[in-house]
Scaffold this active site. Structure first.
Site, short mmCIF file in Angstrom:
data_model
loop_
_atom_site.label_atom_id
_atom_site.label_comp_id
_atom_site.label_asym_id
_atom_site.label_seq_id
_atom_site.Cartn_x
_atom_site.Cartn_y
_atom_site.Cartn_z
N HIS A 284 0.69 -1.30 -0.02
CA HIS A 284 -0.14 -0.09 -0.10
C HIS A 284 0.90 1.19 -0.10
O HIS A 284 0.16 2.39 0.06
CB HIS A 284 -0.93 0.07 1.29
CG HIS A 284 -0.23 0.07 2.61
ND1 HIS A 284 0.38 -1.00 2.96
CD2 HIS A 284 0.10 0.99 3.62
CE1 HIS A 284 1.10 -1.00 4.11
NE2 HIS A 284 0.84 0.56 4.38
N CYS A 285 2.34 1.09 0.13
CA CYS A 285 3.17 2.36 0.16
C CYS A 285 3.93 2.69 -1.11
O CYS A 285 3.66 3.36 -1.83
CB CYS A 285 3.68 2.18 1.41
SG CYS A 285 3.13 2.52 3.02
N ILE A 286 4.85 1.72 -1.50
CA ILE A 286 6.15 1.89 -2.27
C ILE A 286 5.43 2.12 -3.82
O ILE A 286 5.72 2.94 -4.51
CB ILE A 286 7.08 0.96 -2.33
CG1 ILE A 286 7.56 0.98 -0.72
CG2 ILE A 286 8.14 1.44 -3.29
CD1 ILE A 286 8.53 0.07 -0.71
N ASP A 289 2.81 5.71 -3.07
CA ASP A 289 3.22 7.17 -2.48
C ASP A 289 4.24 7.98 -3.67
O ASP A 289 3.93 9.35 -3.44
CB ASP A 289 4.00 6.88 -1.09
CG ASP A 289 3.15 6.09 -0.39
OD1 ASP A 289 2.00 5.91 -0.36
OD2 ASP A 289 3.81 5.86 0.78
#
Length: 457
Positions: A284-286, A289
């Site tokens: 859910h990040c890299i 974002d």
């Protein structure tokens, strides 16, 4: 809800008394969103002695938690039951309970739209829920990853529709989540917290709250600096992963093993930090974002070429894996992908977690199906593929049993996620071709006898 023209003339809250309530842990805290970020935070707050109201729109989650049951593999039922038994933690779907809370922390998803633009619908909806119950003295903290300016440009105007003013009547802060699911070395309660406030009072209150939960709080000048900190951390990882992915592609035709090179390079005690290649980015990040910053940068007529190039490299890795698989099948078995049966080993985005969000395995499965292959998967942590926005057609597929005769029925297997506990030696012994994208076979005992079946990708 109060409006600007009807708001009562209220005395400004006393910062010192509010700060004292957090330091004395007598304040009640609400956590909005009880997923991979919000639930660990709620438990950490409860463990620190705060009374915590956990809010989620899913009634099934609230019922499970109040019954002492966890729906996240990394969080044991016992931790939930213990938190409930203290009487300090309770889950609810009733947003009206925010009114009784001194602090409200927002931990909701911030995905990308199909056009790769920030989707703040969950943040905005949560902020409106808070707005309709906002009272003087409350601290509102956003933890969701987002672009610099979200807290003061999106949240503050919505909250100030009440006629209450940030810094005078209520307090607004940002503190980025730093969860790493599956990491047993660092938990919510042991990871330092960055905190930025909309004003000095908000920062003081947020610091007072988080200092009771984590070993170190790092105050920064404001919410934008805190928001930028989170993006910088994940962009750093994205760019470095893209670098080793590109090096892998460069080294392959030269007969150089990128994994061997990284192991040698990391013996240097300074100036090098190891990152590892793979079949693509997940989680859910890299994968998400960095695009929040590229989107915001366009507002300032700035091109983030380096960040976008890293995204392009990482996004192309599933195609590289499929190409390597197709070439290996052709050379070793004389068959094309359209006539092959392929097993994907691991569909979680990282090892030892039950989370398939943005997993490269989903994209690999789609690409192989498009090429006409028959595709199955095995993942001990994901028995059924969930519904996702971008891969809806894959929902409902189930993990196959790990049995020798089943493995032997595939033309090739692709190791997508290197879960511990998977019998990789059995895979090599029974499957005629194994494409290893994670170097999972490297340390398997006795694997040398099957070296002719293994291809790194």
């Amino acid at each position: 809800m109060n409006t600007a023209d009807t708001a009562p003339d209220l005395q400004a809250p006393d910062i010192r008394s509010l700060e004292s309530a957090y330091r004395g842990r007598s304040a009640r805290v609400a956590v909005i969103g009880l997923g991979y970020v919000g639930l660990p935070l709620a438990l950490a707050l409860t463990g620190a002695g705060f009374a915590v109201t956990g809010f989620d729109i899913d009634p099934a989650k609230a019922a499970a938690l109040n019954g002492g049951r966890s729906y996240i593999r990394q969080i044991a039922d016992g931790r939930i039951a213990e938190a409930v038994a203290t009487g300090r933690f309770r889950a609810t779907t009733d947003a009206d309970e925010f009114a009784a809370c001194d602090a409200v922390i927002v931990c909701v998803p911030t995905p990308l739209s199909p056009q790769r633009e920030p989707d703040l619908s969950f943040v905005e909806a949560s902020t409106r829920l808070i707005r309709d119950r906002l009272r003087p003295g409350q601290l509102v903290v956003l933890e969701s990853t987002t672009w610099p300016g979200t807290t003061d440009e999106v949240m503050r105007p919505i909250l100030e529709e009440t006629g209450l003013a940030s810094g005078r009547d209520f307090f607004l802060a940002y503190s980025p989540e730093r969860e790493d699911p599956g990491n047993i070395s660092f938990t919510t309660s042991t990871i330092p917290k960055v905190v930025g406030g909309d004003d000095e009072g908000a920062r003081r209150l947020a610091v007072a709250l988080y200092e009771q939960v984590v070993p170190q709080v790092v105050p920064v000048s404001g919410t934008r600096a805190a928001e930028a900190t989170k993006l910088t951390e994940n962009i750093f990882r994205s760019v470095n992963i893209a670098l080793v992915n590109e090096l892998k592609i460069v080294f392959e035709p030269m007969g150089i093993d990128i994994w061997e090179v990284i192991e040698a390079a990391k013996t240097k005690p300074f100036g090098f930090m190891p990152f590892y290649p793979g079949p693509g980015l997940g989680g859910h990040c890299i994968p998400i974002d960095p695009f929040y910053l590229t989107w915001k940068a366009r507002e300032y007529q700035i091109s983030t070429r380096f960040i976008e190039l890293a995204g392009e490299v990482n996004t192309m890795m599933p195609r590289h894996v499929v190409d390597r698989l197709a070439l290996a099948l052709d050379r070793r078995a004389g068959i094309g992908l359209s006539r092959s049966r392929i097993l994907l080993v691991g569909m979680a985005y990282k090892k030892n977690v039950d989370d398939s969000r943005e997993s490269p395995g989903l994209r690999l499965m789609e690409m192989l199906l498009e090429r006409g292959a028959a595709v199955e998967y095995h993942d001990p942590f994901i028995p059924v593929l969930p519904v996702t926005r971008e891969h809806a057609a894959l929902a409902g597929r189930t993990s196959i049993a790990w049995e020798p005769e089943t493995l032997a029925g595939f033309d090739a297997a692709v190791i997508v996620t290197d879960h511990d506990g998977v019998d990789y030696r059995s895979l090599a012994a029974h499957c005629p071709l194994v494409v290893d994208t994670r170097n999972a076979m490297q340390t398997v005992e006795g694997i040398e006898g099957f070296a002719d079946r293994i291809v790194k990708a």
